[in-house]
Enzyme design. Sequence first.
Site, PDB file in Angstrom:
ATOM      1  CG  ASP A   1     -12.742  -5.381   6.350  1.00 46.65           C
ATOM      2  OD1 ASP A   1     -12.426  -4.867   7.453  1.00 46.65           O
ATOM      3  OD2 ASP A   1     -13.080  -4.709   5.363  1.00 46.65           O
TER       4      ASP A   1
ATOM      5  CE1 TYR B   1      -3.142  -2.925   0.232  1.00 42.94           C
ATOM      6  CE2 TYR B   1      -4.033  -1.952   2.216  1.00 42.94           C
ATOM      7  CZ  TYR B   1      -4.084  -2.911   1.222  1.00 42.94           C
ATOM      8  OH  TYR B   1      -5.088  -3.846   1.238  1.00 42.94           O
TER       9      TYR B   1
ATOM     10  CG  ASP C   1      -7.366  -3.742   4.080  1.00 42.30           C
ATOM     11  OD1 ASP C   1      -8.353  -3.605   4.818  1.00 42.30           O
ATOM     12  OD2 ASP C   1      -7.216  -3.094   3.024  1.00 42.30           O
TER      13      ASP C   1
ATOM     14  CG  ASP D   1      -3.425 -19.971   0.386  1.00 45.49           C
ATOM     15  OD1 ASP D   1      -2.673 -19.862   1.370  1.00 45.49           O
ATOM     16  OD2 ASP D   1      -3.098 -20.589  -0.638  1.00 45.49           O
TER      17      ASP D   1
ATOM     18  CE  LYS E   1       0.066 -17.938  -1.758  1.00 47.51           C
ATOM     19  NZ  LYS E   1      -0.812 -19.106  -1.574  1.00 47.51           N
TER      20      LYS E   1
END
Length: 354
Positions: free
Chosen positions: A250, A144, A246, A222, A189
């Site tokens: 959520d 980001y 992020d 994942d 990951k």
Amino acid sequence: MENRHYRIVGLPGDCIGPEVYRAAAQVLDCLAGVQGFTYELDEQRIGGAAVDAAGEPLPQTTIDACRKADAALLGAVGGPQWDDRPAEQRPELGLLKIRSALNLFCNLRPVVLHPALQHFSPLKPDRLVNVDLMIVRELTSGSYFGKKWRNENEAEDVCRYTREEIERVTRAACRIAMQRDRRLTLVDKANVLETSRLWRIVVRDVVEAEFPKLDLEFLYVDAAAMHLLTRPGDFDVMLTENMFGDILSDEASMLSGSLGLLPSASINEQRFGLYEPIHGSAPDIAGQGIANPYAMLLSTAMMLRHSLDDGEAADALEAGVYSCWEDGVLTRDLDPDGLRTQEVTDAVCERLVR
Ligand code: NAD
């Protein structure tokens, strides 16, 4: 008894922001009397309220006040009346700016599913046993914030992390895990990304050298997305980089089934923190006195625990909230016959002084 004095900046914000903020101010006042601490609440502007008063969503006076304080309590910002403003006058910009001005690199999102409210969750009850997890998200680096460019045929967002950036958020996550169940899950990951491989090395180094009593596990993002739905009760503290955090925070917040219940915090190296509900300013119900104040009250408890080091007051406030939930003290977003913001706030205060 030692003299406990806290310096707090109050940022009511917009729409229902001031309504839930007032609930927090009332409860703080009540708690101070019961717990024997003193505090200053310095109210400042942010968001649309600051745009109207000062022409910008984060005035320098607000930043200066935060720099002198131990913590800040924020309601929520935004509303349709500012939607057509130019980018530099959008209320939400105030949030981005305050995070960067105060270097709030560590975002905390707890998800607790109290048995009395489990029926609001979209998951089956047997999946919800013991759900009490904390997501710790790195907030000021990664893709980001990395170098970005785009032309007609290509685009790039660079994801870059330094050892120092990983170390500081890891230490924050470890300190929190040590106060909880002493289990830390790094979500990454590492089968694909070099940044994730560095995260694994640095997190292992910090845990082995400074927090040897912590139980550390690694999980691919994942798999984590699936396990949050199939076995959410197995996690204690989940640590992750900016973008994965992020998305996962959520996802995890939906486990509770209600936006009005979940608090959050963003903290820096000096343990200054900005504490706020995860919900927005809810313009559709603003001014009616029916906003759910619980997320704001639980944010206040987080502030007491994580920036003011007053675990006892935090526990007392959370116990007051949970006791209300057990007695069915709810607002209209959760119960059609529910109570008003003021009635819920009074009910929490009554339980604090009992
Ligand atoms: P929202 O969270 O404000 O509202 C979504 C829905 O949830 C609405 O129906 C609302 O009435 C309800 N809701 C939210 N909080 C509630 C509460 N405490 N009690 C009862 N009901 C509640 O999200 P939105 O509608 O997408 O955004 C509204 C405004 O808030 C926008 O301007 C947005 O930019 C802003 N926003 C601010 C923040 C923040 O300040 N951190 C976060 C998200 C959105």
